[in-house]
Every structure is written in C-alpha cells, then in structure tokens.
Design a protein around this motif. Structure first.
Motif, PDB file in Angstrom:
ATOM      1  N   VAL A  87       0.784  -1.233   0.072  1.00  0.00           N
ATOM      2  CA  VAL A  87       0.136   0.148   0.054  1.00  0.00           C
ATOM      3  C   VAL A  87       0.903   1.229  -0.062  1.00  0.00           C
ATOM      4  O   VAL A  87       0.581   2.262  -0.668  1.00  0.00           O
ATOM      5  N   TYR A  88       2.022   1.253   0.839  1.00  0.00           N
ATOM      6  CA  TYR A  88       2.844   2.351   0.827  1.00  0.00           C
ATOM      7  C   TYR A  88       3.370   2.711  -0.650  1.00  0.00           C
ATOM      8  O   TYR A  88       3.512   3.791  -0.971  1.00  0.00           O
ATOM      9  N   ALA A  89       3.712   1.718  -1.469  1.00  0.00           N
ATOM     10  CA  ALA A  89       4.258   1.847  -2.535  1.00  0.00           C
ATOM     11  C   ALA A  89       3.119   2.349  -3.769  1.00  0.00           C
ATOM     12  O   ALA A  89       3.507   3.600  -4.358  1.00  0.00           O
ATOM     13  N   GLY A 104      -7.538  -8.739  -2.083  1.00  0.00           N
ATOM     14  CA  GLY A 104      -7.225  -9.472  -0.902  1.00  0.00           C
ATOM     15  C   GLY A 104      -7.678  -8.751   0.297  1.00  0.00           C
ATOM     16  O   GLY A 104      -7.411  -7.576   0.423  1.00  0.00           O
ATOM     17  N   ASP A 105      -8.122  -9.575   1.219  1.00  0.00           N
ATOM     18  CA  ASP A 105      -8.650  -8.776   2.404  1.00  0.00           C
ATOM     19  C   ASP A 105      -7.739  -8.164   3.311  1.00  0.00           C
ATOM     20  O   ASP A 105      -8.141  -6.814   3.857  1.00  0.00           O
ATOM     21  N   ILE A 106      -6.520  -8.415   3.493  1.00  0.00           N
ATOM     22  CA  ILE A 106      -5.729  -7.807   4.259  1.00  0.00           C
ATOM     23  C   ILE A 106      -5.235  -6.517   3.685  1.00  0.00           C
ATOM     24  O   ILE A 106      -4.790  -5.542   4.256  1.00  0.00           O
ATOM     25  N   PHE A 107      -4.759  -6.738   2.285  1.00  0.00           N
ATOM     26  CA  PHE A 107      -4.428  -5.670   1.424  1.00  0.00           C
ATOM     27  C   PHE A 107      -5.618  -4.606   1.592  1.00  0.00           C
ATOM     28  O   PHE A 107      -5.383  -3.307   1.662  1.00  0.00           O
ATOM     29  N   ALA A 108      -6.844  -4.887   1.537  1.00  0.00           N
ATOM     30  CA  ALA A 108      -7.950  -3.994   1.277  1.00  0.00           C
ATOM     31  C   ALA A 108      -7.893  -3.250   2.786  1.00  0.00           C
ATOM     32  O   ALA A 108      -8.118  -1.993   2.731  1.00  0.00           O
ATOM     33  N   GLN A 109      -7.838  -4.062   4.087  1.00  0.00           N
ATOM     34  CA  GLN A 109      -7.779  -3.291   5.184  1.00  0.00           C
ATOM     35  C   GLN A 109      -6.557  -2.581   5.114  1.00  0.00           C
ATOM     36  O   GLN A 109      -6.704  -1.257   5.738  1.00  0.00           O
ATOM     37  N   ASN A 110      -5.321  -2.892   4.958  1.00  0.00           N
ATOM     38  CA  ASN A 110      -4.328  -2.007   4.795  1.00  0.00           C
ATOM     39  C   ASN A 110      -4.346  -0.886   4.240  1.00  0.00           C
ATOM     40  O   ASN A 110      -4.087   0.392   4.579  1.00  0.00           O
ATOM     41  N   ALA A 111      -5.066  -0.967   3.043  1.00  0.00           N
ATOM     42  CA  ALA A 111      -5.361   0.167   2.147  1.00  0.00           C
ATOM     43  C   ALA A 111      -6.241   1.137   2.742  1.00  0.00           C
ATOM     44  O   ALA A 111      -5.723   2.395   3.085  1.00  0.00           O
ATOM     45  N   VAL A 112      -7.159   0.896   3.437  1.00  0.00           N
ATOM     46  CA  VAL A 112      -8.031   1.790   4.127  1.00  0.00           C
ATOM     47  C   VAL A 112      -7.529   2.568   5.347  1.00  0.00           C
ATOM     48  O   VAL A 112      -7.552   3.850   5.379  1.00  0.00           O
ATOM     49  N   ASN A 113      -6.294   1.629   5.811  1.00  0.00           N
ATOM     50  CA  ASN A 113      -5.713   2.304   7.136  1.00  0.00           C
ATOM     51  C   ASN A 113      -4.699   3.234   6.629  1.00  0.00           C
ATOM     52  O   ASN A 113      -4.210   4.146   7.418  1.00  0.00           O
ATOM     53  N   ASN A 114      -4.396   3.278   5.247  1.00  0.00           N
ATOM     54  CA  ASN A 114      -3.800   4.353   4.785  1.00  0.00           C
ATOM     55  C   ASN A 114      -4.283   5.468   3.663  1.00  0.00           C
ATOM     56  O   ASN A 114      -3.597   5.988   3.037  1.00  0.00           O
ATOM     57  N   GLY A 115      -5.616   5.498   3.804  1.00  0.00           N
ATOM     58  CA  GLY A 115      -6.185   6.478   2.896  1.00  0.00           C
ATOM     59  C   GLY A 115      -6.468   6.008   1.561  1.00  0.00           C
ATOM     60  O   GLY A 115      -6.700   6.798   0.639  1.00  0.00           O
ATOM     61  N   LEU A 116      -5.927   4.714   1.300  1.00  0.00           N
ATOM     62  CA  LEU A 116      -6.189   4.452  -0.080  1.00  0.00           C
ATOM     63  C   LEU A 116      -7.309   3.428  -0.465  1.00  0.00           C
ATOM     64  O   LEU A 116      -7.806   2.591   0.433  1.00  0.00           O
TER      65      LEU A 116
ATOM     66  N   SER B 150      -0.201  -1.216  10.191  1.00  0.00           N
ATOM     67  CA  SER B 150      -0.938  -0.202  11.129  1.00  0.00           C
ATOM     68  C   SER B 150      -1.568  -1.066  12.144  1.00  0.00           C
ATOM     69  O   SER B 150      -1.879  -0.598  13.256  1.00  0.00           O
ATOM     70  N   GLU B 151      -2.219  -2.304  11.787  1.00  0.00           N
ATOM     71  CA  GLU B 151      -2.749  -3.009  12.648  1.00  0.00           C
ATOM     72  C   GLU B 151      -1.815  -3.782  13.705  1.00  0.00           C
ATOM     73  O   GLU B 151      -2.248  -3.595  14.780  1.00  0.00           O
ATOM     74  N   VAL B 152      -0.719  -4.164  13.375  1.00  0.00           N
ATOM     75  CA  VAL B 152       0.536  -4.453  14.458  1.00  0.00           C
ATOM     76  C   VAL B 152       0.689  -3.336  15.493  1.00  0.00           C
ATOM     77  O   VAL B 152       0.755  -3.518  16.437  1.00  0.00           O
ATOM     78  N   ALA B 153       0.812  -1.972  14.911  1.00  0.00           N
ATOM     79  CA  ALA B 153       1.028  -0.970  15.506  1.00  0.00           C
ATOM     80  C   ALA B 153      -0.312  -0.908  16.705  1.00  0.00           C
ATOM     81  O   ALA B 153      -0.096  -0.649  17.786  1.00  0.00           O
TER      82      ALA B 153
END
Lengths: 205, 472
Positions: A87-89, A104-116, B150-153
């Motif tokens: 997601v950072y990339a 991918g579930d985890i990717f989508a969650q990570n995306a939302v956590n970073n404003g993507l 972010s979730e780990v944090a």
C-alpha cells in the motif's frame, strides 16, 4: 490520514489478474523505512527490465498514463502477503484508489488504514473500463461520498463497507477511537484473566 | 438448549473476545497472542512516532525468521543489511520488554512453527501476526489471522484490534487419502476448487474424517494455506490429537490450569446444526498428488495431468491469465507435467518444514541421489535438532541436498536465499507468485514427498512409486 471524498484523476488500466503484493513490492525492497519512500519500487519487476530501464510497454510507463491517480485491474488485486509496504508503494507513487472486481482481505484493510480506496466493481464493468481507458486515456472521477465512479458519461455505483467509507471520508485513524474505550478494555481484560487464567503464557516457558 | 442457538467454532472464539461492538457492526477484539518478526519495523516506527508503549508485552513474542541467514555457522559472513534487520527486531523487543526468540536462541525458528512448538498457540485464543500465514495457528482451534503494519501498531498499543465479522465457510473432507498423499495435496486441491479469491471474507472451518485423521503437522499445513484461497483464517476443532500436541509444551498451561483449559476447549467444536454461510464437501479419495503449473496457487493440477491449454478456457479473462502464467513459467500447453525438468528443489517454510514433513521427504530420498541441487531448511532450531537425532540430516546430505539452519529462507527470499532468473524450483512453500523466489524464478508448489521425488527424477514427478514399501 488524508481524507478521500471525490477525486478526479487519470486512471491507468492494468489488465492483469492476481496482482499479488509480492508483485506490488518485491520482498528485496522491504528493508527500506517509510521515510525513504516506496513509490519508485511500485510493481518494480513488472515496470523495469533487469538492467533497471523502464519497460516501455508496461501501462504505468506509457506517457499517456503519466501522473495516474487510479489503477484499474483484474480480480484478486493485492492477494498474498500482508506486507503493508504494498500500500505504501501505491500511495507513495500517487495512487488514490484501485478499482478491481476483488481484493485480498488484508490488502484492502491495509489500504483503508492508509487512505487508499479499494473500489470493488463487477467484473464486466471493470473489463469495460479497461477497454475504454486503453482505447482513450481520460480522467475519471471516484466519488466516495456518493459511492460511484464517473467515467466518460458512465456512472458506476459501487458498494463499500460503511465503516471503511466513514473512515476514508474523514481520514480517521482507529487508534483515537480505541483509546476512548480504554476503561472498557481494561475491565474486559481483568474479567477475562479471571475467567480464563490458562490463557496467560505459562511461567515455565 | 432453548434460547441458545447452535454456534460454530469460529462464533464461539469470536464472541469470547468481543470487548465491544460499534453500531456499524465492527467489533473490538481482545488479542491473546501477538507474534512479531523482523518485518514489524514499520509498526515499531509508528509506535516511536507516537511515543507510545506496548500494552501487553506479556502476550507479545518476537521471532527472528524472515531475514535470518540459513547458513550461519562459524566463519559465515552475514550481509550487514540483513544483520541490521535482525538487530532492529532485537532493539525494538528489548526496548519494550518483549520476549524474543532471536538468532542463536535454541527456540528460534519460523514464527508459525515456533508458536505451536513453544505451547504459545492454544485452542480458543485470538492470535495475530504481521504475516498472512498466521492462519496456520487455526489448526489448534485458535482464531488466527494475518494483519498489516498499522494493525500491528494498533495491537501493540492497545492489545486489541477492530474487526468486521467474516462469514463462515465449512469445508468437509471425508474418506481416506491415498498413499503418498498429505495435507498439502488436500490444501492445493481445495484452492484449485474454490479459487485464489474463492474464500475472501470468510472464516474457514475444516471438518470431516480426513481432517480428523490428520496429524497436528498436517493440520498446520492445511490451515497455513487458508489465506491462499483468500480466507481470513482457517480453523480445526480441537480434539485428542490437539491435546496431545499441547501437553508439556513450555508456555502451555500446566497442572490444574491445564485441566481447566481442557474443560473450556471441549466446548469449542461447532454445535450440531450450527449455521455456516457456505459449505462444500470433498471426497479425499478424489485427491491426487498435486503440483502448481502457474503463478497463483489456484493454477494447480494432479501430477498425472498435462499443462492446460488456454485456448480451451472459455472465460477470456482466465484464458489470458493462463497464457501469461505459461509464458512466465516457460511451459507448453499439452506437455506432461511429470516430464517438466526442474533445476533446484527447496524443502522448508511455515507450510512444510515440520518433523513429519522432513520424515516424508527423507523416506523418499533415503538411499537415492538427487539430480539437482537443493536446500532443506527445518522449521525451527528444535525441529532441526530432532531431525538430526533421527538421522534425517544424513539422508538429505547423502542424497546431495544442503542441510541448513531454520528460517523463512527460499519461501520469501528476504535473507538472500533465492534462485537465478529462469530457474525452475520444486518447492514445499506456499506461493508460486512471479518473482517470489527471486526475479524470474519459476516456482512449482507441492508436498515434501513430491519435492523429494522431483529431486531424484530431475523433473516434476509422481511421488507414489517412490513411497511404495517405505514408511514415512
């Protein structure tokens, strides 16, 4: 976190299925800190030849897609490893939303956590977008407020988890909300320690 | 039972951990175990930015695995950039009072092997780690899933995590597996059946007589691969096999606490008539030894099959994906899979590096020679010691394979264990993604016995003739 409301930008079609997070960010680049920036290594092995020169045919390298703010891809985007660096990339490269039939579930969650924003559209709508954008690159609009994509006269409504929508619209971080429940968390953990004393790692370990 | 609707294993573990549920349906879950590895540096950086501390260091454990060199005996020079990743984890865990199974610790190994081995993985727990294969721990009846940095944090700072409740999906596998087959074949069969995103948004439960018959090692392999069908997690109800595997482990409850735990764990299996959002049945006798031929684990076929012809695929998107996969993999439609030459083998990873995996590969390799080079990396330093006590290391070495230390190694290639562009690797790992084992490397996933058979044959090969008359 930067809020996402309504964004208009060029959309780059990537007509590839299963773009996993290993492709989004190959493992060998993950030692870098966030401050060093992940944008230059986004999709590295798809974008660049072994000698480091850009592959001229790869959509993101084509002049008509320069400065793209969106990616339109095929199913199972972001599958695989949980690496948030994927997601950072995308974010560091300037991508604000990815449009695909599934994520991918985890990717989508990570995306939302970073404003993507992960935009899920039906497969035929995505194929249509890919076709149109490949024939004629043009800016499209992703409107999270009204949950729709506007592309060349087409209006494509999408469904998103209301929790994710609220988070993205406001640019919220989970942490502040969680900390506001500190007392409940403490009470739960005290109660739980009495109910399940066996849960604590044994001291003999 | 009036008033108590039947519940699934997943429901029971989920409900026991809900601190609170918001109006929008998202729940704050208490986390019982949090595993960290070198990749957790982004989360620690977020913690440092906020000046925050770790809420539950007592439930948090660090393991050095992703970047550790597998050749680290005396005199071996370690790449400073790799060493820095391992040392960064040491500094971060020390700073926050977190137990670390670091480089040189006799308990070190791959996080998903070490958790169960140390008795940290128990039924009924919530377990998270910044690694998608955290689903592995579901083999014990734990709710275990991978999370991002972010979730780990968030878990570090609060001991909790916000989660949307996934749907439930039961996969029943009944009947007996044929000789030479293992949990890896069940898993690849399932992924090929439901698709790499077929279980997205779901919590899997594996049930049925073929699952009950699996050893703990086999169950860990199966649950490990849950993420490869897109599932959030995969779980197996605890039974006598589970209890035997936990008894006496260093961090597991002892004495009266163990008895109390067992009583709680006996309540965990899904109730009769519990509702699942999806359910499928698979007959174990339909499962053959499987290899992947493409660049996603769903592109898998029995070893007796031929390389598929994209021209015969009716879905144009799938056909194009197959064409691109065959192009990358350098395969010709119609060629027999069992004749495809391999240039290297790898036995290891959180999927297939436990003692039973090593035994089954060694059973095939004993007294035979590998035609190609390869690496065997045991799942933990403990597995390594046990394998050496059993003389398995000698079998691998005599066959011509390299026996190295424990780590993620060639599964993810972060420590520098990678193949050369164009190489074709028969691998016991979990992902045949492009470039996963090095830029331009072609990966075929299969069971340890199948990798051993490929090593001897120099091609992808059916392991069944090789296991005949041998005890795994």
């Amino acid at each position: 976190m930067k809020p996402f409301t309504r964004v208009t930008a060029l959309a780059c079609p990537l007509p590839i299925a299963n773009i996993d997070t290993d492709q989004l960010i190959p493992a060998r680049f993950m030692r870098r800190t966030r401050k060093e920036g992940y944008g230059p290594v986004l999709l590295h092995d798809l974008r660049f030849e072994a000698d480091g020169s850009p592959k001229p045919d790869f959509p993101l390298n084509r002049p008509e897609h320069a400065g793209a703010g969106f990616i339109v891809a095929r199913r199972n985007f972001g599958s695989g490893s949980s690496r948030e660096a994927a997601v950072y990339a995308l974010a560091d490269y300037g991508i604000r939303a990815v449009i695909a039939p599934s994520f991918g579930d985890i990717f989508a969650q990570n995306a939302v956590n970073n404003g993507l924003l992960p935009v899920r559209l039906p497969e035929d709508a995505v194929e249509n977008l890919i076709l149109n954008l490949s024939a004629q690159p043009a800016p499209i609009t992703v409107d999270l407020e009204n949950t729709r994509v506007e592309a060349g006269g087409l209006t494509l409504p999408f469904v998103i988890d209301p929790v994710w929508r609220t988070k993205l619209l406001n640019g919220w971080d989970d942490l502040d909300l969680t900390l506001s429940h500190a007392a409940e968390i403490r009470a739960f953990m005290e109660r739980d320690a009495r109910a399940r004393p066996w849960m604590a790692p044994s001291r003999t370990g | 039972m009036i008033g108590n609707p039947p519940r699934t294993l997943f429901d029971k573990v989920w409900q026991a951990h809900v601190v609170l549920t918001r109006e929008d349906g998202t729940s704050l879950l208490a986390i019982d175990r949090h595993f960290l590895h070198e990749g957790s540096h982004h989360a620690f950086a977020q913690l440092a930015d906020k000046g925050a501390s770790v809420a539950r260091p007592d439930l948090t454990f660090g393991v050095a695995d992703h970047y550790v060199p597998t050749r680290r005996g005396a005199g071996q020079v370690i790449d400073p950039a790799i060493a820095e990743m391992v040392e960064r984890l040491e500094r971060n865990t020390a700073k926050h009072g977190i137990t670390l199974f670091g480089l040189g610790d006799p308990r070190q190994g791959i996080v998903h092997v070490v958790g169960p081995e140390q008795g940290l993985t128990l039924p009924g727990l919530t377990i998270v780690c910044g690694d998608s294969h955290t689903s592995t721990h579901g083999a014990y009846g734990a709710l275990a899933f991978g999370i991002g940095a972010s979730e780990v944090a968030h878990v570090l700072m609060t001991g909790t995590l916000w989660q949307k409740k996934p749907k439930t999906f039961r996969i029943n596998v009944d009947g007996a597996l044929g000789p030479g087959l293992s949990a890896k074949d069940i898993a690849l069969h399932i992924i090929a059946t439901v698709g790499a995103d077929g279980a997205t948004g779901h919590a899997l439960e594996y049930a049925g007589s073929a699952i009950r018959a699996l050893s703990m090692e086999g169950r860990l392999t199966l649950c490990n691969l849950s993420i490869e069908s897109g599932a959030r997690c995969g779980m197996i109800a605890p039974d006598e096999t589970t209890l035997r595997a936990i008894t006496g482990r260093p961090f597991a409850p002892q004495g009266a606490l163990f008895d109390q735990a067992v009583e709680a764990w006996r309540q965990l299996p899904s109730d009769e008539n519990a509702h699942f959002d999806r359910e499928i049945m698979i007959s174990a006798s339909d499962i053959a030894p499987i290899v992947t031929w493409g660049v996603t684990p769903e592109q898998a076929l029995p070893i007796t099959a031929r390389v598929p012809d994209p021209a015969r695929e009716t879905d144009p998107v799938r056909a194009e994906a197959a064409r691109a996969a065959l192009d990358y993999m350098g395969l010709t439609p119609g060629a027999a899979l069992a004749a495809v030459p391999v240039s290297r083998v790898f036995i290891g990873s959180c999927t297939n590096s436990r003692i039973e995996d090593l035994r089954s590969a060694a059973a095939v390799l004993a007294g035979r020679k590998a035609r190609v080079p390869g690496l065997v990396s045991p799942g933990s330093s403990g597995v390594k010691r046990q394998a050496e006590e059993e003389g398995l290391d000698r079998i691998f070495r005599e066959a011509g394979l390299e026996w190295v230390e424990s780590g993620c190694s060639m599964c993810v290639g972060m420590n520098g264990d990678i193949g050369q562009p164009g190489e074709r690797i028969a691998s016991t790992t979990n992902r045949n993604f492009k470039g996963r084992q090095g830029a331009g490397v072609r990966t075929h996933l299969m069971s340890p016995a199948m990798v051993a058979a490929a090593a001897i044959s120099g091609t992808l090969a059916d392991c069944r003739p090789f296991v005949e008359g041998r005890k795994a």
